[in-house]
Design a protein around this motif. Structure first.
Motif, mmCIF file in Angstrom:
data_model
loop_
_atom_site.group_PDB
_atom_site.id
_atom_site.type_symbol
_atom_site.label_atom_id
_atom_site.label_comp_id
_atom_site.label_asym_id
_atom_site.label_seq_id
_atom_site.Cartn_x
_atom_site.Cartn_y
_atom_site.Cartn_z
ATOM 1 N N PHE A 195 0.819 -1.204 0.000
ATOM 2 C CA PHE A 195 0.000 0.000 0.000
ATOM 3 C C PHE A 195 0.858 1.261 0.000
ATOM 4 O O PHE A 195 1.957 1.287 0.556
ATOM 5 C CB PHE A 195 -0.913 0.036 1.230
ATOM 6 C CG PHE A 195 -2.013 -0.976 1.211
ATOM 7 C CD1 PHE A 195 -2.370 -1.634 0.041
ATOM 8 C CD2 PHE A 195 -2.714 -1.273 2.372
ATOM 9 C CE1 PHE A 195 -3.393 -2.571 0.030
ATOM 10 C CE2 PHE A 195 -3.738 -2.201 2.374
ATOM 11 C CZ PHE A 195 -4.065 -2.853 1.203
ATOM 12 N N ARG A 196 0.319 2.307 -0.594
ATOM 13 C CA ARG A 196 0.952 3.614 -0.490
ATOM 14 C C ARG A 196 0.893 4.098 0.957
ATOM 15 O O ARG A 196 -0.012 3.751 1.711
ATOM 16 C CB ARG A 196 0.256 4.618 -1.412
ATOM 17 C CG ARG A 196 0.349 4.233 -2.884
ATOM 18 C CD ARG A 196 -0.363 5.250 -3.755
ATOM 19 N NE ARG A 196 0.210 6.576 -3.590
ATOM 20 C CZ ARG A 196 -0.287 7.659 -4.158
ATOM 21 N NH1 ARG A 196 -1.355 7.577 -4.920
ATOM 22 N NH2 ARG A 196 0.287 8.828 -3.986
ATOM 23 N N GLN A 197 1.855 4.914 1.355
ATOM 24 C CA GLN A 197 1.974 5.326 2.746
ATOM 25 C C GLN A 197 1.863 6.839 2.911
ATOM 26 O O GLN A 197 2.467 7.426 3.805
ATOM 27 C CB GLN A 197 3.308 4.837 3.315
ATOM 28 C CG GLN A 197 3.467 3.333 3.267
ATOM 29 C CD GLN A 197 4.743 2.862 3.935
ATOM 30 O OE1 GLN A 197 5.086 3.299 5.030
ATOM 31 N NE2 GLN A 197 5.455 1.973 3.267
ATOM 32 N N SER A 198 1.060 7.472 2.061
ATOM 33 C CA SER A 198 0.960 8.928 2.093
ATOM 34 C C SER A 198 -0.304 9.422 2.768
ATOM 35 O O SER A 198 -0.684 10.580 2.608
ATOM 36 C CB SER A 198 1.046 9.488 0.666
ATOM 37 O OG SER A 198 0.136 8.832 -0.188
ATOM 38 N N GLN A 252 5.152 13.275 -0.644
ATOM 39 C CA GLN A 252 4.235 12.942 -1.731
ATOM 40 C C GLN A 252 4.200 14.072 -2.749
ATOM 41 O O GLN A 252 4.293 15.247 -2.406
ATOM 42 C CB GLN A 252 2.826 12.696 -1.194
ATOM 43 C CG GLN A 252 1.837 12.227 -2.263
ATOM 44 C CD GLN A 252 0.445 12.022 -1.720
ATOM 45 O OE1 GLN A 252 0.126 12.478 -0.633
ATOM 46 N NE2 GLN A 252 -0.396 11.326 -2.460
ATOM 47 N N ASN A 253 4.053 13.671 -4.024
ATOM 48 C CA ASN A 253 3.989 14.629 -5.131
ATOM 49 C C ASN A 253 5.244 15.492 -5.154
ATOM 50 O O ASN A 253 5.190 16.724 -5.197
ATOM 51 C CB ASN A 253 2.729 15.496 -5.024
ATOM 52 C CG ASN A 253 2.392 16.175 -6.332
ATOM 53 O OD1 ASN A 253 2.793 15.739 -7.415
ATOM 54 N ND2 ASN A 253 1.658 17.276 -6.247
ATOM 55 N N ASP A 276 -7.026 5.071 -2.689
ATOM 56 C CA ASP A 276 -5.778 5.836 -2.631
ATOM 57 C C ASP A 276 -4.593 4.922 -2.337
ATOM 58 O O ASP A 276 -3.466 5.193 -2.746
ATOM 59 C CB ASP A 276 -5.853 6.912 -1.544
ATOM 60 C CG ASP A 276 -6.779 8.062 -1.919
ATOM 61 O OD1 ASP A 276 -6.914 8.331 -3.128
ATOM 62 O OD2 ASP A 276 -7.352 8.685 -1.012
ATOM 63 N N LEU A 277 -4.848 3.838 -1.617
ATOM 64 C CA LEU A 277 -3.778 2.915 -1.235
ATOM 65 C C LEU A 277 -3.196 2.184 -2.430
ATOM 66 O O LEU A 277 -2.030 1.769 -2.403
ATOM 67 C CB LEU A 277 -4.293 1.897 -0.223
ATOM 68 C CG LEU A 277 -4.792 2.439 1.115
ATOM 69 C CD1 LEU A 277 -5.499 1.348 1.894
ATOM 70 C CD2 LEU A 277 -3.633 3.007 1.926
ATOM 71 N N ILE A 278 -3.989 1.988 -3.485
ATOM 72 C CA ILE A 278 -3.531 1.170 -4.620
ATOM 73 C C ILE A 278 -3.467 1.969 -5.910
ATOM 74 O O ILE A 278 -3.385 1.379 -6.989
ATOM 75 C CB ILE A 278 -4.421 -0.077 -4.797
ATOM 76 C CG1 ILE A 278 -5.873 0.306 -5.081
ATOM 77 C CG2 ILE A 278 -4.336 -0.968 -3.572
ATOM 78 C CD1 ILE A 278 -6.747 -0.880 -5.449
ATOM 79 N N GLU A 321 5.745 9.309 -4.555
ATOM 80 C CA GLU A 321 5.897 9.023 -3.133
ATOM 81 C C GLU A 321 7.304 8.529 -2.847
ATOM 82 O O GLU A 321 7.846 7.692 -3.573
ATOM 83 C CB GLU A 321 4.873 7.969 -2.698
ATOM 84 C CG GLU A 321 4.903 7.621 -1.229
ATOM 85 C CD GLU A 321 3.903 6.537 -0.886
ATOM 86 O OE1 GLU A 321 4.334 5.479 -0.390
ATOM 87 O OE2 GLU A 321 2.701 6.736 -1.126
ATOM 88 N N LEU A 322 7.890 9.043 -1.786
ATOM 89 C CA LEU A 322 9.193 8.578 -1.311
ATOM 90 C C LEU A 322 9.085 8.386 0.188
ATOM 91 O O LEU A 322 8.725 9.328 0.915
ATOM 92 C CB LEU A 322 10.289 9.579 -1.660
ATOM 93 C CG LEU A 322 11.738 9.135 -1.427
ATOM 94 C CD1 LEU A 322 12.672 9.840 -2.403
ATOM 95 C CD2 LEU A 322 12.197 9.435 0.003
ATOM 96 N N THR A 323 9.357 7.167 0.653
ATOM 97 C CA THR A 323 9.222 6.843 2.068
ATOM 98 C C THR A 323 10.528 6.260 2.595
ATOM 99 O O THR A 323 11.075 5.325 2.012
ATOM 100 C CB THR A 323 8.082 5.832 2.303
ATOM 101 O OG1 THR A 323 6.841 6.403 1.893
ATOM 102 C CG2 THR A 323 7.985 5.451 3.769
#
Length: 1015
Positions: A156-159, A963-964, A166-168, A938-940
């Protein structure tokens, strides 16, 4: 043995008799003899003292920890599950055996020898890792014969998701998820494999823990276990007329046997304005006045109207705490979530609370299983802010929001949006709840009866008030200076009951048969009312005492109410057969009836057939070492669409207005307001899918390729009818045909595994062609339809003219040929000559004489996403990128405000890029730009702490997300990613396909700090 009756062991369920038995056995084998041998190691003495085993479970191939692994003490009730870092704690003693199992890995039995253990699980080469949800059950990915995409929580996205999709976003090939911006009160537009309807529902069916039509508002990201997408008709046919736009199945997290686990997760997010429209500042505006470039009034102020609407102090945060655990017979999980989301706009936020509970109980020697899920969400949305961006950006920046005496400045030509945020209110108070239960009964070996039932309830109250000093009240012509109040409420209830019978049997070790038969009943009811009143003489009551307004006393207040419902029932069946795990076939049929259909078409049948061939299991593939797994899938399925209004097929009664009767009294008149259509039926989509699943190069590269072709017939739309014989001028009918075809690719690759350093990547890509085959039949003939209102200054009509046999989303209009010496527009006629606008032939009915032509296409031809996952020791880094390519966007901001005809503020490009224009507003390809873009979305960066020796915490991870962060594009307008890329060009959440609106919700760049820990 010391501490043998510790409370910890007693709570874990050990029976004292087993201890005595162990002691007697020890005596019988001679404890004295053991004492005379080598003394126990310090590790074993420590283990016997504490009787607790801790450890970590890792992937043998990659060395990465595995979460969710079941660790059970063989022959005892003690069990645990690994956390996000792969750690576990279980009550055990030396001599016990741990059974360690996880889907996709070989189960291991490991003797307990130390207090801190490391267990390395080997991937099971005989099955694909994931188990996917396929509707009314699950299947191993190796057995699936239809096109299914599976995304679990780790991907999943973590933003900070506001909606489960939004997660996928960007994670599933062929799934388009569009959001208009960062507004916390806006939804998403979703489309799977292109547009499928003109006026019917274009949204996929959500199935949440088995609830058909489940409400995503009840879901928080930390409660979701996985999301599965049924993309093709052969898999979605099990849901019949609800599945034309695909099916999205969401599975929430459940409890597992073992010690209680408490997990807390939260994030804190800050949004920053990014890429705002480039209009003149007040100083630049004055300079243009002084230069004579524009003829405007300088009011002497310097106001950034756009910035006055920005909430620079926004701060969003989310908190989720869950408790789970249980025994082999009873498991539970409960969670509480609090979320406060603030938009980049003032007076624009959302505060909500969610409570979720899951309980599973086994009984009668595990032959009966009960499951109960309950969830409720309460939210309060401030809906006042979020708009007004266009009007504020385009105002004369030398004006002010205030008069010289400090009061708000109002005029009759525009709205003071800044003042509106202080003098008005608008909110929604909403509660959404669901409860569902399921019972499974194993009648005999292989035969299971299940009964599932659910109730959903969604209700909200909308309220708004405009104070006496608000602009709307002061400028009201009927009750000037009087307050305005409104209130509305809605209640939506959904009921479902679905009993099924499943038979699963393997014959002669090579024939595997699974058969499912079921019945489905769904009932939905909507009711609501609204009222408003004007002429309030004070602001004391707001919207809570509507009767006090003068308009009600004068008979000029508004009151409305409604109620409607529909029922759907179905009988369905599915048969899966596999021979020797090599050859698989699946057949589905669903017979369904709906009260929405016309009297002559109450029932429909939806079949599907798919097959799979595990090529890698064949003998001729055994020597092909670089192929670990290879499967071919072929499927065909039929689904339907009932996403249209209740009573659309019936003759309905409506008010015709109040008229003066002979007795001098005004009374309402009534008459038919809809033509009946007893032949009205569902839209039908027929789809063929061919796919390949593969794992190659020692399991390093895995993925899937799908090629599909689909056609939707009997499209629902409104057609003009003659009067007589028809009562009204329009009728809702099934006429048109639409098609789409495309290719989808999903890849995963383990790039590097060098001890502490690991690198893996995932990628998706898809391409699509969507065509409107026909709008006509023998009764109704329509050559084309227009979509995509341009709006703004000038009556420019629609941007799209979609002809029969042409692609969806094609811009159609005048071809730009330059400007003449006076700055007047020149366009190409059908002979290729540059001519003035007044001689252009604008006909759409006769294309042989028309000068209009196709200008571009708003539907991206290619979608790509690329995720890189890095880990070094306890650090992890994820970089998620995605892009859309080969499509066009209509820049309506430039069209309206890059032209100096506009009397307010202008884009800076009006004096550079668009400086040649000395003419009125005009729609042509001059304002079409290439929308292709690629972004670092996204960068985590995260860090997991080693807590093996901690008494209180089992896991702790901190992370930061941006994000973005970067968009690479040649497009000069707003963020092209927020321009709608789904649908036909109709209005969706204030957006239109491929049209960059003049006042979108501002683009933001956000930074998030998150923490996850368990104890």
């Amino acid at each position: 043995m010391p501490n043998i009756y510790s409370s910890r062991m007693y709570r874990a369920g050990f029976v004292r008799g087993s201890v005595l038995c162990f002691a007697l056995m020890a005596c019988s084998y001679g404890i004295a003899a053991e004492a005379s041998s080598t003394a126990p190691s310090p590790a074993k003495r420590e283990l016997r003292a504490q009787e607790t085993v801790t450890g970590v479970v890792k992937n043998l191939n990659t060395g990465e920890p595995i979460s969710g692994v079941t660790v059970k003490v063989k022959g005892k009730e003690s069990a645990a599950q690994t956390d996000e870092s792969g750690n576990f704690t279980v009550n055990a003693v030396v001599g016990d055996v741990l059974q360690v199992s996880f889907i996709g890995f070989k189960t291991q039995e490991v003797p307990v020898s130390t207090a801190a253990m490391t267990v390395n699980l080997a991937p099971n080469e005989e099955e694909i890792d994931a188990v996917v949800v396929v509707g009314y059950g699950t299947q191993k990915l190796k057995e699936v014969t239809s096109s299914v995409a599976h995304v679990d929580a780790e991907q999943f996205r973590q933003s900070g998701a506001r909606n489960p999709l939004d997660l996928i976003q960007g994670k599933v090939a062929g799934l388009q998820v569009s959001r208009s911006g960062s507004n916390p009160n806006s939804g998403v537009a979703t489309q799977i494999r292109g547009a499928i309807s003109v006026t019917g529902s274009a949204s996929p069916l959500y199935v949440i823990d088995g609830i058909p039509g489940g409400n995503p508002d009840l879901l928080q990201q930390d409660d979701i276990e996985s999301i599965d997408v049924l993309k093709d008709g052969s898999g979605a046919a099990i849901y019949g007329t609800s599945a034309n736009a695909g099916v999205i199945l969401i599975t929430t997290k459940k409890g597992t046997p073992g010690q209680p686990q408490v997990n807390y997760s939260s994030y804190f997010r800050k949004d920053f304005l990014f890429n705002r429209p480039d209009f003149l500042t007040a100083d630049q505006f004055r300079q243009k006045i002084d230069e004579g470039a524009i003829n405007r009034e300088d009011r002497g102020h310097s106001t950034d109207f756009f910035d006055d609407l920005v909430n620079h102090d926004n701060f969003s945060h989310n908190h989720n705490i869950s408790l789970s655990g249980g025994s082999e017979s009873t498991t539970y999980r409960g969670s509480v979530n609090y979320r406060n989301l603030q938009g980049i706009a003032k007076e624009n936020g959302r505060e909500e609370y969610t409570v979720r509970m899951n309980l599973n109980q086994k009984a009668f020697d595990n032959k009966v299983n009960f499951q109960l899920n309950m969830a409720t969400n309460t939210n309060h949305a401030n809906m006042l802010g979020g708009g007004g961006w266009e009007s504020e950006a385009t105002k004369n920046p030398t004006f002010s929001n205030f008069n010289d005496d400090g009061s708000y400045y109002y005029d009759f030509t525009s709205t003071n949006e800044f003042a509106r945020l202080s003098t008005e209110t608008s909110y929604r108070k909403q509660q959404t709840s669901s409860i569902d239960g399921k019972v499974d009964v194993d009648i005999i070996e292989g035969l299971r009866f299940s009964a599932f039932g659910s109730v959903q309830r969604n209700s909200y109250v909308d309220g708004s008030y405009r104070q006496l000093n608000s602009e709307a009240s002061l400028e009201d012509q009927d009750y000037p200076g009087g307050g305005y109040a409104s209130k509305a409420n809605l209640l939506n209830q959904k009921y479902a009951f679905e009993p099924t019978l499943t038979y699963n049997k393997t014959f002669a070790d090579v024939h595997s048969l699974t058969a499912l038969a079921g019945y489905s009943y769904r009932y939905e009811m909507d009711e609501g009312q609204s009222a408003d009143n004007r002429g309030f003489i004070n602001d004391r009551f707001n919207e809570d005492n509507l009767s006090e307004g003068q308009a009600l006393r004068d008979g000029r207040a508004n009151l409305d109410s409604y109620k409607n419902d529909n029922t759907l029932i179905a009988f369905f069946g599915r048969v899966n057969y596999a021979f020797n795990n090599k050859y698989m076939i699946q057949a589905i049929v669903r017979r369904e009836g709906s009260s929405k259909f016309g009297a002559n078409n109450k029932w429909g049948t939806f079949p599907s057939l798919s097959a799979g061939w595990n090529i890698s299991s064949e003998e001729f593939m055994q020597d092909v070492a670089w192929v670990n797994f290879l499967k071919l899938r072929v499927g065909y399925g039929v689904t339907g669409n009932t996403g249209f209004a209740n009573n659309a097929s019936r003759l309905t009664l409506g008010g015709g207005g109040k008229y003066l009767y002979p007795d001098q009294a005004y009374r309402e008149t009534y008459g038919p307001d809809r033509n009946p259509n007893p032949d009205l039926r569902w839209e039908t989509k027929k789809e063929t899918n061919i796919g390949v699943d593969f794992t190659l190069f020692d399991n390093k590269l895995s993925g899937a390729i799908d090629v599909f072709q689909r056609k939707t017939v009997d499209l629902l739309d409104i057609y003009r009818t003659p009067q007589p014989p028809y009562i009204r001028e329009n009728i809702y009918s099934n006429v048109g045909t639409m098609s789409s075809k495309g290719i989808e690719l999903a890849l995963s690759y383990r790039v590097m595994d060098k001890g502490d350093f690991k690198w893996s990547m995932d990628a998706t890509a898809s391409t699509l062609k969507n065509v409107m085959e026909s709008y006509s039949n023998d009764v109704f003939t329509v050559k084309y339809k227009t979509f995509g209102s341009i709006g703004g200054a000038g009556d420019l009509g629609d941007a799209y003219t979609t002809f029969e046999g042409q692609q969806i989303g094609q811009f159609f209009g005048k071809k730009f040929a330059g400007f003449d010496d006076d700055g007047k527009w020149l366009f190409y006629n059908r002979n290729g000559e540059a001519v003035r606008n007044d001689v252009i032939n604008n006909s759409r009915d006769d294309l042989n004489s028309s000068d209009l032509q196709h200008l571009g296409n708003a539907v991206p031809k290619y979608y790509v996403s690329w995720t890189n996952n890095f880990s070094y020791k306890n650090f992890d880094l994820r970089i998620f990128m995605r892009g859309k390519f080969d499509y066009d966007i209509l820049n309506t901001t430039a069209l309206s405000y890059g032209n100096k005809v506009w009397t307010g503020n202008l884009l800076q490009d009006a004096f550079t890029k668009y400086d040649e224009i000395n003419d009125t507003y005009m729609y042509s390809d001059y304002y079409l730009e290439n929308g292709s873009h690629f972004k670092i979305d996204e960068l985590t960066l995260g860090y997991r702490f080693n807590l093996n020796n901690s008494r209180y915490f089992k896991n702790l991870r901190l992370y930061v997300t941006g994000q973005n962060l970067l968009t690479i594009t040649g497009y000069s307008g707003n963020d092209p990613d927020f321009v709608l890329d789904t649908g036909l060009g109709n209005e969706i959440n204030g957006q239109r396909l491929g049209i960059d609106s003049r006042g979108p919700y501002p683009n933001t760049r956000s930074f998030l700090f998150g923490v996850n820990f368990g104890f």
